[in-house]
Design an enzyme around this catalytic site. Sequence first.
Site, PDB file in Angstrom:
ATOM      1  N   SER A 161     -13.646  -9.530   3.210  1.00 20.96           N
ATOM      2  CA  SER A 161     -12.495  -9.294   4.296  1.00 20.96           C
ATOM      3  C   SER A 161     -11.935  -8.642   5.311  1.00 20.96           C
ATOM      4  O   SER A 161     -13.362  -8.191   6.429  1.00 20.96           O
ATOM      5  CB  SER A 161     -10.966 -10.294   3.522  1.00 20.96           C
ATOM      6  OG  SER A 161     -10.133 -10.497   4.338  1.00 20.96           O
ATOM      7  N   ASP A 180     -11.779 -21.595   2.432  1.00 23.30           N
ATOM      8  CA  ASP A 180     -11.057 -20.816   2.501  1.00 23.30           C
ATOM      9  C   ASP A 180      -9.515 -20.853   3.607  1.00 23.30           C
ATOM     10  O   ASP A 180      -9.950 -20.700   4.972  1.00 23.30           O
ATOM     11  CB  ASP A 180     -11.981 -19.495   3.281  1.00 23.30           C
ATOM     12  CG  ASP A 180     -11.244 -17.848   3.578  1.00 23.30           C
ATOM     13  OD1 ASP A 180     -10.139 -17.889   3.614  1.00 23.30           O
ATOM     14  OD2 ASP A 180     -12.046 -17.083   3.331  1.00 23.30           O
ATOM     15  N   HIS A 212     -10.535 -18.032  -0.706  1.00 21.41           N
ATOM     16  CA  HIS A 212     -10.501 -17.121  -0.264  1.00 21.41           C
ATOM     17  C   HIS A 212     -10.592 -15.294  -1.450  1.00 21.41           C
ATOM     18  O   HIS A 212     -10.530 -15.139  -1.461  1.00 21.41           O
ATOM     19  CB  HIS A 212     -10.072 -16.254   1.049  1.00 21.41           C
ATOM     20  CG  HIS A 212     -10.108 -14.818   1.353  1.00 21.41           C
ATOM     21  ND1 HIS A 212     -10.826 -14.958   2.523  1.00 21.41           N
ATOM     22  CD2 HIS A 212      -9.158 -13.505   1.574  1.00 21.41           C
ATOM     23  CE1 HIS A 212     -11.010 -13.608   3.292  1.00 21.41           C
ATOM     24  NE2 HIS A 212      -9.397 -12.769   2.410  1.00 21.41           N
TER      25      HIS A 212
END
Length: 224
Positions: free
Chosen positions: A120, A174, A205
Site C-alpha cells: 500500500s 480492493d 486490501h
Amino acid sequence: MNAALLPVVEIEPAVPATRSVIWLHGLGADGHDFEPVVDEFDLDRLPPTRFVFPHAPMRAVTINGGYVMRAWYDILSMDFSERREDPAGVLESAAQVEALIARENARGIADGHIVLAGFSQGGAIALHTALRHPRRLAGVLALSTYVPLADTLAAEAAPANRDVPLFMAHGLGDPVIPYAFSRRSGDLLADLGYALEWHDYPMDHALCLEEVRHIEDWLARVLA
C-alpha cells in the site's frame, strides 16, 4: 544506530546475511506488520537474507481528519482522479529509505543484492525510491499499491534501474486502492519499458497465501 535512521524490526538469517529485503508497511501499521510473512517463506530457497521492516514516522493524515499515525506521506484526498499524495512526504520518506539502503551497503550488502518491498503506502514509496535509485537493485516488490508522483517518473527515472525486476500484485476487490487505479500504474510502468510481472488475486486490501507463494518464488529468482 545513526539518529537519522528510521527505527526498524529486523529478522536475521542463521548465518551472516548476503542479501537484504527492506519491506515497508502500510498506512497506520508499523514494522511488525509483515514480520509474520517471513515465517511463511521456505528460507532454504533463499540465500542468507536479512529482512528489514522500518517503522514509518508519525504524521497527521488529512483523509483521517488530521489524526497522527505512522504514515510514509500525507494522503490529501480520497479522489483517485487527482493527486492524493503529499509530494514533500514522499520525498522525505524516499530519502529515509535511501539511508536504510546505505546502511545495508555499510553492512556489506551491495545494491544488487537488495530488494525494496512494500504494501500500500509502503509499496508506493518502494516504487518511487527504487525507480530513481542510482544503482541497480535486485528487485522491487509492490503490493496493493500504485506509482506516486507518476507525472515525474519518466524524467527522474534512473537508467541503472530501467531493467530492475518489478513484482506488482493487487486484489480484484480492493476497496482501499481500486484495482483499476493500480492497474493503470502497472500499464504506465510497462509502457515505460519496465520488466513488470503483474499478479492479481480474488482478495481485498490484503495478502493471500497464493500471493505469498508467488512472492517466495520471485525472491528466490531475484536474490539468487
